[in-house]
Design a protein around this motif. Structure first.
Motif, mmCIF file in Angstrom:
data_model
loop_
_atom_site.group_PDB
_atom_site.id
_atom_site.type_symbol
_atom_site.label_atom_id
_atom_site.label_comp_id
_atom_site.label_asym_id
_atom_site.label_seq_id
_atom_site.Cartn_x
_atom_site.Cartn_y
_atom_site.Cartn_z
ATOM 1 N N LEU A 123 23.039 34.494 65.362
ATOM 2 C CA LEU A 123 23.607 35.649 64.661
ATOM 3 C C LEU A 123 24.255 35.230 63.350
ATOM 4 C CD1 LEU A 123 24.618 38.632 64.527
ATOM 5 C CD2 LEU A 123 26.578 37.911 65.920
ATOM 6 N N LEU A 124 23.961 36.003 62.291
ATOM 7 C CA LEU A 124 24.648 35.869 61.005
ATOM 8 C C LEU A 124 25.537 37.081 60.799
ATOM 9 C CD1 LEU A 124 25.104 34.499 58.231
ATOM 10 C CD2 LEU A 124 23.148 35.812 57.373
ATOM 11 N N LEU A 125 26.816 36.832 60.543
ATOM 12 C CA LEU A 125 27.791 37.887 60.237
ATOM 13 C C LEU A 125 28.373 37.614 58.861
ATOM 14 C CD1 LEU A 125 30.001 38.491 63.428
ATOM 15 C CD2 LEU A 125 28.703 40.219 62.185
ATOM 16 N N VAL A 126 28.343 38.618 57.995
ATOM 17 C CA VAL A 126 28.842 38.458 56.627
ATOM 18 C C VAL A 126 29.794 39.598 56.298
ATOM 19 C CG1 VAL A 126 28.213 38.359 54.183
ATOM 20 C CG2 VAL A 126 26.704 37.314 55.885
ATOM 21 N N ALA A 127 30.957 39.261 55.762
ATOM 22 C CA ALA A 127 31.890 40.255 55.243
ATOM 23 C C ALA A 127 32.058 40.010 53.752
ATOM 24 C CB ALA A 127 33.245 40.162 55.937
ATOM 25 N N THR A 128 31.839 41.040 52.948
ATOM 26 C CA THR A 128 31.908 40.891 51.496
ATOM 27 C C THR A 128 32.566 42.123 50.885
ATOM 28 O OG1 THR A 128 30.584 40.493 49.499
ATOM 29 C CG2 THR A 128 29.602 41.880 51.183
ATOM 30 N N LEU A 129 33.132 41.971 49.709
ATOM 31 C CA LEU A 129 33.693 43.117 49.007
ATOM 32 C C LEU A 129 32.570 44.053 48.579
ATOM 33 C CD1 LEU A 129 36.417 41.438 46.756
ATOM 34 C CD2 LEU A 129 36.695 42.497 49.004
ATOM 35 N N GLY A 130 32.759 45.352 48.820
ATOM 36 C CA GLY A 130 31.731 46.338 48.512
ATOM 37 C C GLY A 130 31.858 46.907 47.114
ATOM 38 N N GLY A 131 30.849 47.668 46.728
ATOM 39 C CA GLY A 131 30.705 48.151 45.361
ATOM 40 C C GLY A 131 31.797 49.072 44.870
ATOM 41 N N ASP A 132 32.525 49.737 45.771
ATOM 42 C CA ASP A 132 33.595 50.629 45.330
ATOM 43 C C ASP A 132 34.951 49.939 45.250
ATOM 44 O OD1 ASP A 132 31.974 52.786 44.934
ATOM 45 O OD2 ASP A 132 32.308 53.670 46.911
ATOM 46 N N THR A 133 34.998 48.632 45.555
ATOM 47 C CA THR A 133 36.258 47.895 45.463
ATOM 48 C C THR A 133 36.752 47.881 44.009
ATOM 49 O OG1 THR A 133 35.758 46.502 47.361
ATOM 50 C CG2 THR A 133 37.333 45.634 45.761
ATOM 51 N N LEU A 134 38.017 48.229 43.829
ATOM 52 C CA LEU A 134 38.662 48.236 42.503
ATOM 53 C C LEU A 134 37.947 49.128 41.495
ATOM 54 C CD1 LEU A 134 39.672 44.461 42.061
ATOM 55 C CD2 LEU A 134 41.058 46.348 42.950
ATOM 56 N N THR A 135 37.288 50.179 41.987
ATOM 57 C CA THR A 135 36.596 51.070 41.054
ATOM 58 C C THR A 135 37.575 51.741 40.094
ATOM 59 O OG1 THR A 135 35.012 52.891 40.925
ATOM 60 C CG2 THR A 135 36.667 53.031 42.663
ATOM 61 N N GLU A 136 38.800 51.991 40.552
ATOM 62 C CA GLU A 136 39.811 52.595 39.681
ATOM 63 C C GLU A 136 40.175 51.657 38.531
ATOM 64 O OE1 GLU A 136 40.489 53.811 44.013
ATOM 65 O OE2 GLU A 136 40.297 51.927 42.906
ATOM 66 N N LEU A 137 40.330 50.372 38.844
ATOM 67 C CA LEU A 137 40.676 49.400 37.802
ATOM 68 C C LEU A 137 39.521 49.224 36.829
ATOM 69 C CD1 LEU A 137 42.858 47.395 36.842
ATOM 70 C CD2 LEU A 137 41.762 45.661 38.275
ATOM 71 N N ARG A 138 38.299 49.237 37.342
ATOM 72 C CA ARG A 138 37.122 49.116 36.486
ATOM 73 C C ARG A 138 37.090 50.262 35.467
ATOM 74 N NH1 ARG A 138 32.595 46.578 38.366
ATOM 75 N NH2 ARG A 138 33.273 47.056 40.492
ATOM 76 N N GLU A 139 37.304 51.499 35.949
ATOM 77 C CA GLU A 139 37.271 52.666 35.064
ATOM 78 C C GLU A 139 38.412 52.628 34.047
ATOM 79 O OE1 GLU A 139 37.319 55.920 37.762
ATOM 80 O OE2 GLU A 139 35.230 55.649 38.398
ATOM 81 N N ALA A 140 39.569 52.147 34.486
ATOM 82 C CA ALA A 140 40.711 52.069 33.570
ATOM 83 C C ALA A 140 40.440 51.084 32.440
ATOM 84 C CB ALA A 140 41.972 51.669 34.340
ATOM 85 N N PHE A 141 39.838 49.936 32.746
ATOM 86 C CA PHE A 141 39.552 48.956 31.708
ATOM 87 C C PHE A 141 38.423 49.423 30.789
ATOM 88 C CE2 PHE A 141 42.002 45.486 33.805
ATOM 89 C CZ PHE A 141 42.660 45.046 32.666
ATOM 90 N N LEU A 142 37.455 50.160 31.336
ATOM 91 C CA LEU A 142 36.417 50.713 30.466
ATOM 92 C C LEU A 142 37.033 51.646 29.424
ATOM 93 C CD1 LEU A 142 33.550 51.490 33.017
ATOM 94 C CD2 LEU A 142 33.509 49.799 31.180
#
Length: 276
Positions: A123-142
């Motif tokens: 079995l392979l189990l992977v936990a990773t940050l998803g695409g909506d992580t920090l979306t608010e900060l991304r929009e603020a910097f844009l």
């Protein structure tokens, strides 16, 4: 075969992690608690298991499945130029990767190389940050970049969308692929408090194509204002999205469930619907 483009500056990530303060890493704590629950539901023995993560001292030495306790071999993520640590052998019954996949340059290759280390039915189990992580900060910097510099810069790394997870697992040669997501909303007194915690956790901008000049006070002020205007609560605190994507897949084995061949059904769908 052409090499995948380098998106992340792995040596810089290692430097950021080495400079971290003693501030508690609540993201790792959340993921490890979820991992504990997921393992506890598995009726399976894991004679050989490995776990990979950026906080090797926080990684567990043992895991507990529903049937038995087992030992983990622990490996540090971002410890060298290669995305995958030097796991030994190809007989692992379980490999867990936490908070690493979101900053590797070759995601399909990373999953395929871990798959190659699994024993049949491993079995392979992977936990990773998803695409909506920090979306608010991304929009603020844009918005702030457009206001201060007249254009956008790469300041928040791209992250995996859960809808792409299953296809990536299949591409790596894993069977019974599953992708799901856990979303958490974290609140901070101010946007600057969020930025300070990101830096303290060693998660500052890891992109190879990052702006080479330091963020100016004018840019930070504009980003904080845009953030507060868009994503603040009535009490003045701001919201930040944390999305954890979990991927799981098994090395193929004859004992696993397989889809029936087309045309092999013995009951007509119309007959079933007619009985409702």
């Amino acid at each position: 075969m052409s090499q995948p483009p380098r998106i992340f500056d792995t040596p810089l990530i290692s430097q950021h992690l080495a400079r971290r303060t003693e501030l508690g890493n609540f993201v790792t704590d959340l993921v490890l608690a979820d991992l504990e629950d997921r393992l506890a539901a598995l009726i399976r023995d894991f004679p050989r298991a490995a776990i990979i993560g950026p906080d090797i001292d926080k990684l567990p030495s043992f895991g507990q499945a529903a049937s038995a306790r087992f030992a983990f071999e622990r490996y540090a993520a971002f410890a060298g130029e290669d995305d995958v640590p030097a796991l030994t052998g190809d007989d692992y019954n379980l490999i867990v990767s936490i908070l690493h996949l979101q900053a590797v340059n070759d995601v399909p290759g990373y999953l395929a190389r871990l798959r190659a280390r699994l024993a049949p039915d491993g079995l392979l189990l992977v936990a990773t940050l998803g695409g909506d992580t920090l979306t608010e900060l991304r929009e603020a910097f844009l918005a702030a970049d457009a206001m201060v510099y007249g254009g956008a810069s790469a300041r928040i790394a791209p992250m995996l969308q859960v809808r792409d997870g299953g296809a990536l697992l299949q591409r790596a040669g894993l069977a019974l692929p599953v992708a799901d997501v856990e979303t958490h909303i974290v609140r901070y007194p101010t946007p600057l408090a969020l930025m300070a915690e990101i830096k303290a956790l060693g998660a500052a901008n890891p992109l190879l194509d990052r702006p080479r000049r330091m963020a100016s006070p004018a840019l930070l002020a504009a980003a904080a204002q845009a953030y507060a205007e868009r994503d603040s609560d009535p009490d003045g605190r701001i919201r930040a999205t944390l999305e954890i994507v979990w991927l799981s897949g098994w090395a193929p084995h004859d004992s696993q469930q397989k889809p029936l061949k087309p045309g092999s059904a013995t009951t007509r769908l119309g007959d079933v619907l007619g009985q409702v």
